[in-house]
Design a protein around this motif. Structure first.
Motif, PDB file in Angstrom:
ATOM      1  N   SER A   1       0.800  -1.228   0.000  1.00 32.57           N
ATOM      2  CA  SER A   1       0.000   0.000   0.000  1.00 32.57           C
ATOM      3  C   SER A   1       0.828   1.271   0.000  1.00 32.57           C
ATOM      4  CB  SER A   1      -0.937   0.009   1.208  1.00 32.57           C
ATOM      5  OG  SER A   1      -0.194  -0.014   2.406  1.00 32.57           O
ATOM      6  N   ASN A   2       2.128   1.179   0.108  1.00 33.99           N
ATOM      7  CA  ASN A   2       2.968   2.377   0.166  1.00 33.99           C
ATOM      8  C   ASN A   2       4.160   2.200  -0.767  1.00 33.99           C
ATOM      9  OD1 ASN A   2       5.070   4.241   2.161  1.00 33.99           O
ATOM     10  ND2 ASN A   2       3.038   4.990   1.667  1.00 33.99           N
ATOM     11  N   LEU A   3       3.867   1.658  -1.962  1.00 39.51           N
ATOM     12  CA  LEU A   3       4.933   1.167  -2.820  1.00 39.51           C
ATOM     13  C   LEU A   3       4.674   1.509  -4.286  1.00 39.51           C
ATOM     14  CD1 LEU A   3       7.498  -0.630  -2.551  1.00 39.51           C
ATOM     15  CD2 LEU A   3       6.023  -2.605  -2.954  1.00 39.51           C
ATOM     16  N   LEU A   4       5.689   2.090  -4.929  1.00 43.64           N
ATOM     17  CA  LEU A   4       5.661   2.327  -6.376  1.00 43.64           C
ATOM     18  C   LEU A   4       6.843   1.591  -6.985  1.00 43.64           C
ATOM     19  CD1 LEU A   4       4.523   3.769  -8.906  1.00 43.64           C
ATOM     20  CD2 LEU A   4       6.122   5.636  -8.403  1.00 43.64           C
ATOM     21  N   VAL A   5       6.552   0.606  -7.823  1.00 40.17           N
ATOM     22  CA  VAL A   5       7.591  -0.235  -8.423  1.00 40.17           C
ATOM     23  C   VAL A   5       7.720   0.084  -9.906  1.00 40.17           C
ATOM     24  CG1 VAL A   5       8.294  -2.607  -8.945  1.00 40.17           C
ATOM     25  CG2 VAL A   5       7.177  -2.086  -6.768  1.00 40.17           C
ATOM     26  N   SER A   6       8.951   0.202 -10.374  1.00 39.40           N
ATOM     27  CA  SER A   6       9.231   0.465 -11.781  1.00 39.40           C
ATOM     28  C   SER A   6       8.575  -0.585 -12.685  1.00 39.40           C
ATOM     29  CB  SER A   6      10.744   0.456 -11.999  1.00 39.40           C
ATOM     30  OG  SER A   6      11.056   0.348 -13.367  1.00 39.40           O
ATOM     31  N   ASP A   7       8.223  -0.153 -13.880  1.00 43.41           N
ATOM     32  CA  ASP A   7       7.652  -1.086 -14.859  1.00 43.41           C
ATOM     33  C   ASP A   7       8.683  -2.121 -15.307  1.00 43.41           C
ATOM     34  OD1 ASP A   7       5.006   0.185 -15.146  1.00 43.41           O
ATOM     35  OD2 ASP A   7       6.180   1.860 -15.903  1.00 43.41           O
ATOM     36  N   LYS A   8       9.974  -1.834 -15.046  1.00 42.09           N
ATOM     37  CA  LYS A   8      11.020  -2.810 -15.369  1.00 42.09           C
ATOM     38  C   LYS A   8      11.086  -3.917 -14.322  1.00 42.09           C
ATOM     39  CE  LYS A   8      13.901   0.517 -17.854  1.00 42.09           C
ATOM     40  NZ  LYS A   8      15.216   1.215 -17.891  1.00 42.09           N
ATOM     41  N   GLY A   9      10.431  -3.698 -13.178  1.00 37.85           N
ATOM     42  CA  GLY A   9      10.379  -4.725 -12.143  1.00 37.85           C
ATOM     43  C   GLY A   9      11.449  -4.571 -11.082  1.00 37.85           C
TER      44      GLY A   9
ATOM     45  N   VAL B   1       5.779   7.636  -0.060  1.00 41.25           N
ATOM     46  CA  VAL B   1       5.704   6.362  -0.775  1.00 41.25           C
ATOM     47  C   VAL B   1       7.116   5.880  -1.075  1.00 41.25           C
ATOM     48  CG1 VAL B   1       5.549   7.503  -3.040  1.00 41.25           C
ATOM     49  CG2 VAL B   1       4.696   5.193  -2.779  1.00 41.25           C
ATOM     50  N   GLU B   2       7.332   4.574  -0.949  1.00 41.05           N
ATOM     51  CA  GLU B   2       8.637   3.998  -1.253  1.00 41.05           C
ATOM     52  C   GLU B   2       8.716   3.732  -2.751  1.00 41.05           C
ATOM     53  OE1 GLU B   2      11.593   0.385   0.219  1.00 41.05           O
ATOM     54  OE2 GLU B   2       9.526   0.468   0.936  1.00 41.05           O
ATOM     55  N   ILE B   3       9.698   4.337  -3.394  1.00 36.53           N
ATOM     56  CA  ILE B   3       9.850   4.241  -4.842  1.00 36.53           C
ATOM     57  C   ILE B   3      10.966   3.260  -5.156  1.00 36.53           C
ATOM     58  CG2 ILE B   3      10.348   5.499  -6.970  1.00 36.53           C
ATOM     59  CD1 ILE B   3       9.246   8.023  -5.560  1.00 36.53           C
ATOM     60  N   VAL B   4      10.654   2.214  -5.895  1.00 28.31           N
ATOM     61  CA  VAL B   4      11.628   1.166  -6.214  1.00 28.31           C
ATOM     62  C   VAL B   4      11.933   1.217  -7.708  1.00 28.31           C
ATOM     63  CG1 VAL B   4      12.187  -1.283  -6.106  1.00 28.31           C
ATOM     64  CG2 VAL B   4      10.686  -0.268  -4.374  1.00 28.31           C
ATOM     65  N   TYR B   5      13.028   1.851  -8.029  1.00 33.33           N
ATOM     66  CA  TYR B   5      13.528   1.916  -9.399  1.00 33.33           C
ATOM     67  C   TYR B   5      14.927   1.327  -9.405  1.00 33.33           C
ATOM     68  CZ  TYR B   5       9.963   4.478 -12.013  1.00 33.33           C
ATOM     69  OH  TYR B   5       8.814   4.817 -12.682  1.00 33.33           O
ATOM     70  N   GLU B   6      15.054   0.090  -9.813  1.00 35.52           N
ATOM     71  CA  GLU B   6      16.354  -0.588  -9.789  1.00 35.52           C
ATOM     72  C   GLU B   6      17.262  -0.020 -10.886  1.00 35.52           C
ATOM     73  OE1 GLU B   6      17.155  -2.481  -7.484  1.00 35.52           O
ATOM     74  OE2 GLU B   6      15.304  -3.306  -6.639  1.00 35.52           O
TER      75      GLU B   6
ATOM     76  N   VAL C   1       1.338  10.257  -0.970  1.00 37.34           N
ATOM     77  CA  VAL C   1       2.545  10.283  -1.787  1.00 37.34           C
ATOM     78  C   VAL C   1       3.671  11.041  -1.095  1.00 37.34           C
ATOM     79  CG1 VAL C   1       3.531  11.044  -3.981  1.00 37.34           C
ATOM     80  CG2 VAL C   1       1.216  10.093  -3.914  1.00 37.34           C
ATOM     81  N   PHE C   2       3.326  12.159  -0.424  1.00 38.75           N
ATOM     82  CA  PHE C   2       4.337  13.010   0.198  1.00 38.75           C
ATOM     83  C   PHE C   2       4.176  13.070   1.712  1.00 38.75           C
ATOM     84  CE2 PHE C   2       3.578  14.733  -4.076  1.00 38.75           C
ATOM     85  CZ  PHE C   2       4.861  14.697  -4.605  1.00 38.75           C
TER      86      PHE C   2
END
Length: 303
Positions: free
Chosen positions: A70-78, A298-303, A228-229
């Motif tokens: 619920s607090n997560l944004l993951v890149s479309d690359k995974g 929000v935790e942003i996960v962009y590897e 988000v913020f």
């Protein structure tokens, strides 16, 4: 054979729980966005979780833990490496008088409803907050002037080397929407809370009031990732977004909610890049108008 393939084979032999390869994270985030995780593992109990972590450490593989997304944004690359998802099997609960012992994978919404019906006070503020107990501790979740750190006594944390350690409230180094776990990678296995006896009807009424307020003012009926913020106190992020004229602004399939300026919703086919573009637009606009640097919650996960 890759490290991940060897790891998957090892863990399947150990029968640690459900293991999925190239699992779309869009199935595991509340905003319904995210490319595939190399491996997604759902441990069936704490013993299995420790085996998983030990194997990850030995195979030297990247990892991260999630709850209900619920607090997560993951890149479309995974996500490269392993995603450990805490849920069923990691949701035990034990109540002894006013002391509550609950596993990190337990639903926060279900926990709050249960505790309120037991006539115990302390969790009313969390009425309607989605996510897991572990995630709430990790983020020091809060609302209505209260937060997790007000009631947490200690937490049992599993670190990447397989070590289990009890951290007291003070050792968790809580502050606004943060804890020490955002610097030291660890998984909340168990949290212990100190609650107070109270009038059951009053507690339930307060919990329902907070839940209804959240339902009436936040777009949880649409795919979103929560606030988000972080609020740049004494200001509020949602108000700054609204005053900047950005409510309803849309990029691709992502839109700043018309209901609440601090929420971005997936109105259909949104990509992580769409959401990130909106985040950057908001940051730039608020900085230019108010000279305030917004920080993401929000935790942003962009590897």
């Amino acid at each position: 054979m890759s490290k991940l393939t060897r790891l998957a084979e090892t863990l399947r032999k150990e029968d640690v729980g459900r293991i999925r390869v190239n699992e779309p994270m869009s199935k595991h985030t509340t905003i319904r966005i995210g490319g595939p995780a190399d491996l997604l593992i759902e441990p069936k109990n704490t013993k299995s979780l420790r085996k998983i972590m030990k194997a990850i450490y030995e195979h030297d593989v990247k990892w991260r833990a999630i709850g209900r997304g619920s607090n997560l944004l993951v890149s479309d690359k995974g996500i490269d490496g392993v995603v450990i998802k805490l849920g069923k099997g990691m949701d035990d609960l034990e109540l002894n008088g006013t002391e509550l012992r609950v596993a990190g994978g337990h639903s926060l919404i279900k926990l709050v409803a249960f505790i309120s019906k037991e006539g115990l006070s302390g969790f009313e503020f969390a009425g309607g907050i989605p996510g897991s107990v572990g995630g709430a501790v990790y983020m020091n979740a809060g609302a209505h002037g209260s937060e997790i750190s007000d009631i947490l006594t200690k937490a049992l944390v599993l670190f990447k080397d397989g070590r289990l350690e009890w951290l007291t409230n003070e050792e968790m180094e809580f502050s606004y929407r943060t804890s020490i776990l955002q610097q030291r990678s660890g998984i909340v296995v168990v949290a212990i809370f100190d609650l107070k006896k109270g009038n059951k009807d009053s507690i339930i009424a307060e919990m329902n009031k907070n839940k209804d307020y959240r339902s009436d003012t936040q777009p949880w009926k649409e795919p979103c990732c929560g606030s988000v913020f972080r609020n740049p106190l004494p200001n509020h992020a949602g108000k700054l977004v609204e005053q900047s004229g950005l409510k309803g602004h849309q990029i691709g399939g992502a839109q700043i909610s018309n209901m609440h300026g601090n929420f971005i919703v997936n109105v259909g086919g949104a990509k992580a890049d769409d959401v990130l573009a909106l985040i950057n637009l908001v940051k730039k606009t608020v900085k230019n108008r108010y000279d305030i640097d917004l920080q993401t919650e929000v935790e942003i996960v962009y590897e």
